[in-house]
Design an enzyme around this catalytic site. Structure first.
Site, PDB file in Angstrom:
ATOM      1  N   THR A 155      51.216  57.034  48.174  1.00 47.91           N
ATOM      2  CA  THR A 155      52.180  56.411  47.197  1.00 47.91           C
ATOM      3  C   THR A 155      51.235  55.417  46.518  1.00 47.91           C
ATOM      4  O   THR A 155      51.572  55.379  45.158  1.00 47.91           O
ATOM      5  CB  THR A 155      53.023  55.817  48.142  1.00 47.91           C
ATOM      6  N   SER A 176      54.352  63.098  49.211  1.00 43.88           N
ATOM      7  CA  SER A 176      54.386  61.948  48.849  1.00 43.88           C
ATOM      8  C   SER A 176      53.522  61.934  47.614  1.00 43.88           C
ATOM      9  O   SER A 176      54.089  60.723  46.901  1.00 43.88           O
ATOM     10  CB  SER A 176      53.814  60.743  50.101  1.00 43.88           C
ATOM     11  N   HIS A 181      57.372  61.993  60.514  1.00 40.10           N
ATOM     12  CA  HIS A 181      56.582  62.873  61.139  1.00 40.10           C
ATOM     13  C   HIS A 181      56.312  63.281  62.258  1.00 40.10           C
ATOM     14  O   HIS A 181      56.534  64.262  63.025  1.00 40.10           O
ATOM     15  CB  HIS A 181      55.174  62.744  60.307  1.00 40.10           C
TER      16      HIS A 181
HETATM   17 ZN    ZN Z   1      55.206  62.095  54.736  1.00 43.63          ZN
END
Ligand code: ZN
Length: 438
Positions: A134, A81, A261
């Site tokens: 992010t 990410s 995940h």
């Molecule tokens: Zn991830």
């Protein structure tokens, strides 16, 4: 006079077509579904359909414009990410783990820092901690996404005095109120409103810092606030409109990735539902305003999600609506009342244990003191996957392309296949210089 009337008059008198494509957006709203590969939007479409009824297009289908590649700045092809968010935020590729810097550790200006320096109001709204990979790639520079405290410190700006973001909503009190530093206090000293309850969003004014959990926000599934991203976004848009100034807002549905995940399809659909509500309200806002561009994409796909498995031609998405809480919560209930096995499973998943599954659960629950909630949650997820024919290939990310969605002025620039860096570059190129004092 309404804009559409002006456009019609311009066209009639002077042959000037002031079309949507010619207009530049005043405001930019950039939405990211973390981990939301194409299998997730497909799954959401079938999840939303009635079990035997028609399938309707979703907000994602309505706004689809293209596809993007996501590989990082190395030969692995599978991005994390941080690298992909840096690509989306700055238009530059980097290595996995890097936050807003390239492989030579040079600081890269981001969509939000560029916007801020041109006089825009800037904001982020996320469901992770606000210093997660992010959002961090839009607001900070660090050689590793794991340096959470340093990244949080960076949110006050390079000189420690001028934060890049005027509005920050998400989780993360553990990183912002620390024994060594109380960043919330510093933000407050700089005039930021501080909120730690969702109720406070009703009186949101900019600048503001809203932290509603120690780390990530509570998952959407089984939550009292299943549409917390949509609600934070609605409050953010209202407050941004009161500014009467152009703005750039980054919104991230951070936890689609976390469900991926965990290979947890029910969790993923609940997060997708929050993101779909957010996309819908942003689209309605864009339609009403006519001066705002919305672009949405994912940073990568997570889990290798597959709809159908074992050679069976079937995916039973709508059954997932009966899963009412997170598998970990179901596991906890089972640990507390193992004698209630059938009832708990039926009540919270809508599923009945088969003759094969029952002994596996009974074995796991044999000694309540020894029961491992995490292992039990795996059994619950496996049960749900088998019943719905949901497959996973990894607990990590995969290299598959992700979708691009766009709507509003200049949306056509986001059509076709793009590299993720091109999305970032194009967004930055759409920023306008704003004269001081406007
Ligand atoms: Zn991830």
């Amino acid at each position: 006079m309404k804009k559409s009337v002006i456009q019609a008059l311009l066209l009639a008198c002077c042959g000037i077509a002031a079309t949507a494509s010619a207009r530049q957006p005043q405001n930019i709203i950039f939405l990211i579904g973390d981990g939301m590969g194409p299998a997730y939007t497909t799954a959401y479409r079938y999840y939303m359909a009635e079990e035997t009824g028609d399938v309707s297009p979703t907000i994602f289908d309505d706004l689809l414009t293209g596809m993007a590649g996501t590989y990082p700045d190395d030969e692995t092809r599978v991005t994390d990410s941080a690298a992909s968010a840096t690509a989306l935020a700055t238009g530059r590729k980097t290595y996995n783990g890097a936050i807003g810097i390239d492989r030579d550790h040079r600081h890269l200006p981001s969509l939000l820092s560029e916007a801020k320096s041109r006089g825009y109001t800037t904001g982020i709204v996320v469901t992770s901690q606000i210093n997660h990979a992010t959002p961090a790639s839009f607001l900070a520079h660090n050689e590793s996404r794991r340096n959470y405290d340093a990244i949080a410190d960076d949110y006050l700006g390079e000189d420690g005095r001028s934060p890049v973001a005027d509005l920050l909503l998400g989780g993360g009190t553990s990183y912002f109120i620390r024994p060594d530093n109380n960043l919330v206090k510093v933000f407050q000293q700089q005039g930021y409103q501080y909120l730690n309850q969702y109720q406070g969003l009703k009186q949101l004014t900019i600048p503001a810092l809203g932290l509603f959990a120690p780390k990530g926000l509570a998952p959407a599934l089984g939550s009292d606030h299943p549409h917390r991203l949509a609600n934070m976004t609605a409050a953010a848009l209202k407050a941004l409109d009161q500014q009467a100034k152009p703005y750039v807002l980054m919104i991230e549905a951070s936890q689609i990735d976390w469900c991926g995940h965990a290979n947890d399809i029910a969790c993923a659909m609940a997060e997708m539902d929050d993101f779909a509500h957010t996309m819908k309200l942003v689209k309605e806002y864009v339609d009403a305003k006519e001066d705002t561009l919305m672009v949405a994409t994912a940073d990568h796909s997570t889990g290798g999600l597959t709809l159908g498995k074992h050679g069976v031609y079937q995916w039973k998405g709508p059954a997932l609506k009966k899963v009412s809480v997170m598998p970990e919560q179901i596991a906890q209930l089972l640990k507390e009342s193992p004698e209630d096995l059938e009832n708990i499973v039926q009540t919270h998943t809508g599923l009945t244990l088969t003759a094969v599954q029952r002994p596996i659960f009974l074995q796991a629950l044999k000694d309540p003191d020894d029961t491992n909630v995490e292992q039990l949650a795996q059994l619950v997820k496996h049960l749900i996957d088998e019943a719905t024919y949901t497959g996973w290939t990894t607990s990590g990310h995969d290299a598959i392309d992700v979708q691009i969605f766009a709507h509003g002025p200049q949306a056509e620039q986001f059509r076709g296949f793009m590299d993720n860096t091109q999305i970032g570059k194009k967004l930055i190129s759409l920023l306008q210089p704003i004269p001081a004092g406007s």
